[in-house]
Design an enzyme around this catalytic site. Structure first.
Site, short mmCIF file in Angstrom:
data_model
loop_
_atom_site.label_atom_id
_atom_site.label_comp_id
_atom_site.label_asym_id
_atom_site.label_seq_id
_atom_site.Cartn_x
_atom_site.Cartn_y
_atom_site.Cartn_z
N ASN A 122 -9.95 -0.62 -1.03
CA ASN A 122 -8.40 -0.70 -1.09
C ASN A 122 -8.17 -1.04 -2.12
O ASN A 122 -7.88 -2.10 -2.26
CB ASN A 122 -8.21 -1.36 0.61
CG ASN A 122 -6.57 -1.20 0.79
OD1 ASN A 122 -5.96 -0.71 -0.20
ND2 ASN A 122 -6.19 -1.67 1.73
N HIS A 145 -4.25 6.71 2.78
CA HIS A 145 -4.32 5.56 2.13
C HIS A 145 -5.79 4.95 2.59
O HIS A 145 -6.13 5.11 3.87
CB HIS A 145 -3.30 4.38 2.72
CG HIS A 145 -3.55 3.02 2.18
ND1 HIS A 145 -3.67 2.76 0.99
CD2 HIS A 145 -3.72 1.98 3.14
CE1 HIS A 145 -4.03 1.44 0.70
NE2 HIS A 145 -3.80 0.88 2.17
N CYS A 174 0.84 -1.21 0.01
CA CYS A 174 0.00 0.05 0.01
C CYS A 174 0.84 1.26 -0.16
O CYS A 174 0.33 2.65 -0.39
CB CYS A 174 -0.84 -0.03 1.37
SG CYS A 174 -2.06 -1.64 1.09
O1 UT7 Z 1 -4.06 -1.73 3.13
C1 UT7 Z 1 -3.07 -2.40 3.98
C2 UT7 Z 1 -3.41 -2.21 5.29
N1 UT7 Z 1 -4.49 -2.75 5.81
C3 UT7 Z 1 -5.34 -2.33 6.63
O2 UT7 Z 1 -5.04 -1.18 7.09
C4 UT7 Z 1 -6.56 -2.96 7.33
C5 UT7 Z 1 -6.64 -3.03 8.83
N2 UT7 Z 1 -7.54 -3.69 9.52
C6 UT7 Z 1 -8.99 -3.52 9.23
O3 UT7 Z 1 -9.39 -2.66 8.56
C7 UT7 Z 1 -9.88 -4.21 9.88
O4 UT7 Z 1 -9.02 -4.73 10.98
C8 UT7 Z 1 -10.81 -4.87 9.48
C9 UT7 Z 1 -11.99 -4.52 8.63
C10 UT7 Z 1 -10.05 -5.98 8.40
C11 UT7 Z 1 -11.59 -6.18 10.52
O5 UT7 Z 1 -12.43 -5.30 11.43
P1 UT7 Z 1 -12.13 -5.34 12.90
O6 UT7 Z 1 -12.87 -4.47 13.71
O7 UT7 Z 1 -10.51 -5.34 13.37
O8 UT7 Z 1 -12.61 -6.86 13.21
P2 UT7 Z 1 -11.94 -8.11 13.67
O9 UT7 Z 1 -10.82 -8.49 13.06
O10 UT7 Z 1 -11.31 -8.06 15.09
O11 UT7 Z 1 -13.08 -9.12 13.59
C12 UT7 Z 1 -14.28 -9.04 14.33
C13 UT7 Z 1 -15.33 -9.98 13.88
C14 UT7 Z 1 -14.62 -11.63 13.67
O12 UT7 Z 1 -15.45 -12.60 14.30
P3 UT7 Z 1 -15.29 -12.97 15.66
O13 UT7 Z 1 -13.89 -13.94 15.86
O14 UT7 Z 1 -15.26 -11.87 16.59
O15 UT7 Z 1 -16.57 -14.05 16.15
C15 UT7 Z 1 -14.43 -11.60 12.37
O16 UT7 Z 1 -14.44 -13.16 12.10
O17 UT7 Z 1 -15.46 -9.73 12.52
C16 UT7 Z 1 -15.57 -11.08 11.90
N3 UT7 Z 1 -15.66 -10.68 10.73
C17 UT7 Z 1 -16.65 -10.43 9.64
N4 UT7 Z 1 -17.82 -10.60 9.93
C18 UT7 Z 1 -18.85 -10.25 8.76
C19 UT7 Z 1 -14.49 -10.47 9.75
N5 UT7 Z 1 -14.56 -10.06 8.60
C20 UT7 Z 1 -16.04 -10.14 8.37
C21 UT7 Z 1 -17.20 -9.77 7.46
N6 UT7 Z 1 -18.43 -9.96 7.45
N7 UT7 Z 1 -16.54 -9.58 6.22
#
Ligand code: UT7
Length: 332
Positions: free
Chosen positions: A285, A255, A116
């Site tokens: 993204n 970004h 990125c």
């Molecule tokens: O560009 C390169 C750099 N990348 C980034 O900057 C990305 C950085 N990270 C993020 O944007 C966020 O961490 C995410 C959008 C990827 C995830 O959001 P989060 O608030 O950090 O969620 P999490 O990873 O803590 O997951 C929370 C829950 C999980 O379920 P459990 O384990 O709590 O039951 C995931 O399995 O959300 C679940 N989950 C989803 N649920 C519905 C993850 N993806 C999805 C989805 N739909 N698409």
């Protein structure tokens, strides 16, 4: 070094594929929802390039779009830098393939891999090549075909990314352009966002394909925290050493990985909503393409004017991150 010479962006081009994939389309196939994706990321839809087309095609379209906005001929181009983690193939480089198609007969160039952060690292490279006095016209392209490395059964990653390309022309200027920049890498973050196979360590085999090792893997929560801190810290450092207060900044283009990351960084920098460009809702993204696409959108939406103070900032796999302070003027 000719210290009084600055590297200035004098033209910008963009290309995004026509095909739109909305969040609702993921609802049909995965255990996810429009509400989850929108509230956790700010994304409403993303673009996907059609079969048989990829990064080189999108890069060419972005450069052609750029060339319509400038007086230069393709033979005037000295260098082509293509920032991407999804080249059409390992070799020849996208730079060579794009050079051939646009007919940049007097140029050389190369691909640059910084995920990125690729576009900003490419722009930093171009800036120093311009300041050397040796090169006068450099094209920097940020392009990624993320759809080629996404597992569309993995809700943790496939909803987050899109395809697209942006390109800028960088030329010398006595008055305007890149004033300051700060780039960082930290390989201890390598395990949190990566693609395990396809390189020389794990070349493609039946096993690597069956184990889904050719797809993006991400520990999103960890990357999230590091992205907020990384972009905030270096942007504050740039602002402090250039004596820029928050109100001195006309536009901050971060970004576009997650709207919540952008808002947290904006709060920590004490910026108002109208000082921050957000277009993640439309494109998700696009990795190396987010910043040049956002610059293009800012110009079209009249959010960038001559003499504006612009900071662009990014964070990505590696970890890689960087911020750049630009005194804006497309006319040099
Ligand atoms: O560009 C390169 C750099 N990348 C980034 O900057 C990305 C950085 N990270 C993020 O944007 C966020 O961490 C995410 C959008 C990827 C995830 O959001 P989060 O608030 O950090 O969620 P999490 O990873 O803590 O997951 C929370 C829950 C999980 O379920 P459990 O384990 O709590 O039951 C995931 O399995 O959300 C679940 N989950 C989803 N649920 C519905 C993850 N993806 C999805 C989805 N739909 N698409």
């Amino acid at each position: 070094m000719l210290n009084n010479i600055k590297a200035n962006i004098t033209a910008v081009g963009k290309y995004v594929p026509e095909k739109i994939i909305t969040n609702h389309e993921f609802e049909k196939k995965l255990d996810t929802s429009n509400d989850w994706i929108l509230s956790r990321t700010g994304i409403k839809e993303r673009r996907q390039v059609s079969n048989g087309k990829a990064s080189v095609y999108m890069g060419i379209q972005a450069v052609r779009n750029l060339l319509k906005k400038t007086h230069i001929k393709t033979d005037d181009i000295d260098v082509i830098i293509v920032s991407t983690i999804t080249p059409d193939m390992f070799f020849p480089s996208c730079a060579c393939l794009i050079q051939k198609e646009i007919g940049a007969n007097n140029s050389w160039g190369f691909d640059l891999s910084a995920a990125c952060s690729g576009f900003i690292f490419g722009l930093e490279t171009a800036s120093n090549m311009i300041k050397s006095g040796i090169y006068k016209k450099i094209i920097v392209i940020g392009v990624d075909t993320m759809s080629s490395i996404l597992d569309y059964n993995d809700r943790n990653t496939c909803v987050l990314f899109g395809d697209g390309a942006g390109a800028v022309l960088v030329e010398p200027s006595n008055d305007y352009g890149i004033i300051d920049s700060l780039m960082k890498i930290d390989g201890s973050g390598g395990d949190y966002l990566y693609m395990p196979a396809g390189g020389s360590l794990n070349p493609a085999t039946k096993e690597t394909v069956e184990k889904k090792m050719h797809y993006v893997k991400q520990d999103g929560a960890n990357v999230f925290k590091r992205a907020v801190k990384g972009m905030t810290d270096i942007t504050l450092e740039i602002m402090n050493r250039n004596k820029l207060s928050p109100s001195d900044l006309n536009l901050f283009i971060p970004h576009q990985a997650n709207q919540r990351i952008i808002e947290l960084v904006g709060n920590k920098l004490d910026l108002k909503t109208n000082q921050i460009l957000i277009n993640i809702d439309k494109y998700a993204n696009t990795t190396a393409a987010t910043i040049p696409i956002a610059i293009y959108d800012a110009i079209i939406d009249n959010k960038l004017k001559t003499n504006d103070n612009l900071i662009i900032s990014t964070f990505g796999a590696g970890f890689t991150w960087g911020s750049m302070y630009i005194n804006w003027n497309l006319d040099g």
